[in-house]
Design a protein around this motif. Structure first.
Motif, short mmCIF file in Angstrom:
data_model
loop_
_atom_site.label_atom_id
_atom_site.label_comp_id
_atom_site.label_asym_id
_atom_site.label_seq_id
_atom_site.Cartn_x
_atom_site.Cartn_y
_atom_site.Cartn_z
N GLU A 1 5.80 -13.19 -4.44
CA GLU A 1 6.68 -12.84 -5.56
C GLU A 1 8.08 -12.44 -5.10
O GLU A 1 8.93 -12.14 -5.91
CB GLU A 1 6.07 -11.68 -6.36
N GLY A 2 8.29 -12.37 -3.79
CA GLY A 2 9.60 -11.96 -3.28
C GLY A 2 9.92 -10.52 -3.65
O GLY A 2 11.07 -10.19 -4.00
N ALA A 3 8.92 -9.64 -3.61
CA ALA A 3 9.11 -8.26 -4.05
C ALA A 3 9.98 -7.47 -3.06
O ALA A 3 9.92 -7.71 -1.86
CB ALA A 3 7.75 -7.58 -4.18
N GLN A 4 10.77 -6.56 -3.60
CA GLN A 4 11.53 -5.63 -2.74
C GLN A 4 10.68 -4.39 -2.46
O GLN A 4 10.88 -3.71 -1.46
CB GLN A 4 12.84 -5.19 -3.42
N VAL A 5 9.77 -4.10 -3.41
CA VAL A 5 8.99 -2.87 -3.30
C VAL A 5 7.54 -3.14 -3.69
O VAL A 5 7.25 -3.90 -4.62
CB VAL A 5 9.56 -1.78 -4.25
N VAL A 6 6.63 -2.50 -2.94
CA VAL A 6 5.21 -2.48 -3.32
C VAL A 6 4.88 -1.05 -3.71
O VAL A 6 5.19 -0.11 -2.98
CB VAL A 6 4.32 -2.94 -2.14
N GLY A 7 4.26 -0.87 -4.87
CA GLY A 7 3.89 0.47 -5.33
C GLY A 7 2.37 0.59 -5.37
O GLY A 7 1.69 -0.24 -5.98
N LEU A 8 1.85 1.62 -4.71
CA LEU A 8 0.39 1.80 -4.65
C LEU A 8 -0.02 3.09 -5.33
O LEU A 8 0.65 4.12 -5.19
CB LEU A 8 -0.06 1.86 -3.19
N SER A 9 -1.15 3.03 -6.03
CA SER A 9 -1.67 4.21 -6.70
C SER A 9 -3.10 4.46 -6.22
O SER A 9 -3.87 3.52 -6.02
CB SER A 9 -1.65 3.96 -8.22
N ALA A 10 -3.44 5.73 -6.01
CA ALA A 10 -4.82 6.12 -5.67
C ALA A 10 -5.09 7.51 -6.23
O ALA A 10 -4.26 8.40 -6.14
CB ALA A 10 -5.03 6.11 -4.16
N LEU A 11 -6.26 7.67 -6.82
CA LEU A 11 -6.60 8.94 -7.48
C LEU A 11 -7.71 9.71 -6.79
O LEU A 11 -8.00 10.84 -7.16
CB LEU A 11 -7.04 8.65 -8.93
N MET A 12 -8.35 9.08 -5.82
CA MET A 12 -9.50 9.77 -5.22
C MET A 12 -9.28 9.97 -3.72
O MET A 12 -8.70 9.11 -3.06
CB MET A 12 -10.77 8.96 -5.46
N ILE B 1 5.95 2.25 -1.67
CA ILE B 1 5.94 3.60 -2.22
C ILE B 1 4.54 3.92 -2.75
O ILE B 1 3.81 3.03 -3.17
CB ILE B 1 7.01 3.81 -3.32
N VAL B 2 4.18 5.18 -2.67
CA VAL B 2 2.83 5.58 -3.05
C VAL B 2 2.86 6.73 -4.06
O VAL B 2 3.84 7.47 -4.15
CB VAL B 2 2.00 5.99 -1.82
N GLY B 3 1.77 6.85 -4.81
CA GLY B 3 1.68 7.94 -5.78
C GLY B 3 0.27 8.06 -6.31
O GLY B 3 -0.62 7.30 -5.91
N GLY B 4 0.08 9.02 -7.19
CA GLY B 4 -1.26 9.27 -7.73
C GLY B 4 -1.69 10.67 -7.34
O GLY B 4 -1.23 11.22 -6.35
N ALA B 5 -2.60 11.20 -8.14
CA ALA B 5 -2.96 12.61 -8.02
C ALA B 5 -3.46 13.01 -6.64
O ALA B 5 -3.34 14.17 -6.25
CB ALA B 5 -4.01 12.96 -9.08
N ALA B 6 -4.00 12.08 -5.87
CA ALA B 6 -4.60 12.47 -4.59
C ALA B 6 -3.63 12.34 -3.41
O ALA B 6 -4.00 12.54 -2.27
CB ALA B 6 -5.84 11.61 -4.33
N VAL B 7 -2.36 12.00 -3.71
CA VAL B 7 -1.40 11.76 -2.63
C VAL B 7 -0.43 12.92 -2.50
O VAL B 7 0.14 13.38 -3.49
CB VAL B 7 -0.59 10.48 -2.92
N SER B 8 -0.23 13.39 -1.28
CA SER B 8 0.76 14.45 -1.04
C SER B 8 1.94 13.85 -0.27
O SER B 8 1.79 12.82 0.39
CB SER B 8 0.14 15.56 -0.20
#
Ligand code: B1M
Length: 200
Positions: A138-149, A173-180
């Motif tokens: 897709e020629g992405a500039q950014v990959v965003g990952l989410s994880a909750l556990m 970039i990362v995010g989600g409740a389980a990420v610090s």
């Protein structure tokens, strides 16, 4: 006992129709993002708390999540109606392998779209290799990952390792409740956010 708004209470009851009715009224007053952050997220936090303490079982967790999904979809419709169409780049988004929690990722997708990004949403439970391949395609500039556990957060590291192995140029970039922030730094992520707006 925490104070819950009528919308949050309907989500907790798994009352989808009732929640949608409340949400329609509130969107005019507080805007779609306000509905998500001030009603939906607190309701889901309370769902999680009740699940942890044994007041709720899995069926109640699922019903509340369904009601929340419906409200989220309504808020997305509204947000995209307001949103811009200029392209600020492509973001490939996914919830990592083994993790079925996608409500937060969907909120992030909506907010990114409304901020003018093209979003390729790969969904939930997505393997590292598929994420990296999609980002390249897709020629992405950014990959965003989410994880909750806590059990699925390590899958984020696998995605980052895969991008290094292939020498990819995009940021992760990362995010989600389980990420610090500490964890994000330790796995070499380029960014971390506690909420959807921060992801922009
Ligand atoms: Co589950 N679940 N769940 N669950 N669930 C949690 C995460 C849990 C904390 C509940 C608890 O026990 N207190 C717990 C995890 C414990 C842990 O590992 N520490 C848990 C568990 C154990 C489970 C199961 C194992 C239960 C079971 O089967 N026995 C099971 C696992 C399934 C699997 O993934 N393999 C399970 C299943 C489910 C449902 C399917 C019923 C449902 C998900 C429905 C769905 O997503 N389609 C569900 C739900 C709803 C929750 C809680 C209650 C709510 C999560 C949520 O949607 N929050 C959750 C407890 C909690 O978090 N309070 C819980 C609202 C959402 C808007 O917030 O996802 O944090 P969030 O996203 C935010 C930010 O984090 C950020 O922006 C979003 C918007 O503000 N963000 C990013 C997210 N991703 C980002 C990415 C970014 C940037 C920001 O950059 C790319």
């Amino acid at each position: 006992e925490v104070h819950l708004s009528p919308l949050a209470a309907k989500v907790l009851d798994g009352d989808e129709e009732g929640a949608l009715g409340e949400a329609r009224r509130l969107i005019d007053l507080e805007g779609p993002l306000g509905v998500i952050s001030d009603h939906l997220v607190p309701a889901l936090d309370e769902v999680g708390r009740r699940y942890e303490t044994g007041e709720f079982f899995l069926p109640q967790l699922i019903e509340a999540a369904q009601a929340a999904s419906a409200v989220c979809a309504l808020a997305e419709e509204e947000l995209l109606r307001e949103g811009s169409s200029a392209s600020r780049g492509t973001v490939v988004l996914a919830t990592v392998e083994g993790d079925l929690h996608d409500l937060g990722k969907n909120v992030v997708a909506t907010v990114l779209k409304s901020h003018g990004y093209r979003v390729v949403d790969l969904g939930k439970d997505v393997k590292a290799e598929r994420i990296v391949e999609a980002a390249l395609r897709e020629g992405a500039q950014v990959v965003g990952l989410s994880a909750l556990m806590t059990s699925t957060v390590p899958r984020m590291k696998e995605v980052i390792e895969e991008t290094h192995r292939r020498g990819c140029g995009f940021k992760v970039i990362v995010g989600g409740a389980a990420v610090s922030p500490w964890y994000a730094r330790s796995i070499g992520a380029d960014g971390m956010s506690y909420d959807a707006v921060g992801a922009c």
